[in-house]
Design a protein around this motif. Structure first.
Motif, mmCIF file in Angstrom:
data_model
loop_
_atom_site.group_PDB
_atom_site.id
_atom_site.type_symbol
_atom_site.label_atom_id
_atom_site.label_comp_id
_atom_site.label_asym_id
_atom_site.label_seq_id
_atom_site.Cartn_x
_atom_site.Cartn_y
_atom_site.Cartn_z
ATOM 1 N N LEU A 172 2.110 -0.271 3.534
ATOM 2 C CA LEU A 172 1.632 -1.651 3.425
ATOM 3 C C LEU A 172 1.164 -2.167 4.786
ATOM 4 O O LEU A 172 0.188 -2.929 4.869
ATOM 5 C CB LEU A 172 2.745 -2.542 2.879
ATOM 6 N N HIS A 190 2.963 -7.208 -2.517
ATOM 7 C CA HIS A 190 2.028 -6.606 -3.476
ATOM 8 C C HIS A 190 1.475 -7.667 -4.420
ATOM 9 O O HIS A 190 0.286 -7.671 -4.746
ATOM 10 C CB HIS A 190 2.714 -5.499 -4.262
ATOM 11 N N SER A 207 -2.416 -8.862 -4.809
ATOM 12 C CA SER A 207 -3.103 -8.858 -6.096
ATOM 13 C C SER A 207 -3.667 -10.234 -6.435
ATOM 14 O O SER A 207 -4.725 -10.347 -7.058
ATOM 15 C CB SER A 207 -2.121 -8.422 -7.196
#
Length: 243
Positions: free
Chosen positions: A153, A233, A237
């Motif tokens: 990440l 995450h 998104s």
């Protein structure tokens, strides 16, 4: 990599030596004839194939064992960002834009080096804890999986920072980068503390994890990492939700 390790196993070496000697004895007793050479070779080959089929599950298990240093470092290096292989602009006769790009590239490389160091040292602590307290292996493996996810990440955030142009989304990518780094550094420090606790306790008497808070503290590390990953995450998104 794992197949080369298999050939270095003492059992494999003895098997190959034994198969070779048996083949020579077979030829010596029955003579050098085509049928003897072929049948003896077939027997030796079948024996070797059988051995590798038997050991295959162990190789697969080794391939996914992040406590194995080679396996872990292979996966860690596979996350290496693309900009690591990019050469910086020439030093002389740089434009203002090239100077800025060079400075940005150096900053990102330093960020990767620090990330890599944290992740590498986290594995060393986890490995040494596992050597002393094998019962903690499941929690340590799970922690290492989350460490690799955080590294991935961080790399993704660095790459996004280089691609987005608007200040709003650059700020969002910077937030993702900083949150991932903070969580990785915290994981590194927590594993270091657990490592030191195990080492010091072992000086006095063998440490029984069931009588301490070690499993609980490891699980807290894993849970914190998972929560951070889920939040980041989700924010990647749906970037508008963080605004």
């Amino acid at each position: 990599m794992q197949w080369r390790k298999c050939f270095r196993l003492p059992q494999t070496i003895w098997l190959l030596v034994g198969a070779g000697l048996a083949y020579l004895c077979f030829i010596t007793v029955l003579g050098i004839q085509l049928i003897v050479l072929l049948s003896g070779g077939a027997i030796a080959l079948i024996t070797i194939i059988w051995w590798f089929r038997q050991i295959q599950p162990h190789l697969i298990q080794a391939l996914t064992n992040l406590l194995d240093r080679d396996v872990y470092l292979t996966q860690l290096r596979s996350i290496k960002p693309a900009f690591i292989t990019i050469s910086p602009p020439p030093i002389f006769r740089q434009t203002t834009e090239n100077t800025h790009n060079s400075s940005t590239l150096i900053t990102r490389r330093l960020a990767w080096q620090q990330t890599y160091q944290w992740a590498k040292e986290a594995h060393q602590y986890a490995k040494q804890i596992a050597n002393q307290q094998a019962t903690l292996t499941p929690e340590l493996l799970e922690a290492l999986y989350t460490v690799l996810a955080l590294v991935e990440l961080i790399v993704r955030s660095l790459e996004v920072l280089d691609q987005v142009k608007t200040s709003t989304y650059k700020h969002l990518a910077q937030q993702h980068f900083q949150a991932s780094c903070d969580r990785l550094q915290a994981t590194h420090n927590q594993l270091q503390q657990l490592h030191d606790q195990v080492m010091i306790s072992d000086l006095h008497h063998p440490l029984n994890p069931s009588e301490t808070d070690l499993p609980h503290r490891l699980q807290l590390v894993v849970d914190a990492n998972k929560l951070t990953l889920q939040q980041l995450h989700a924010s990647f998104s749906q970037p508008g939700s963080s605004q």
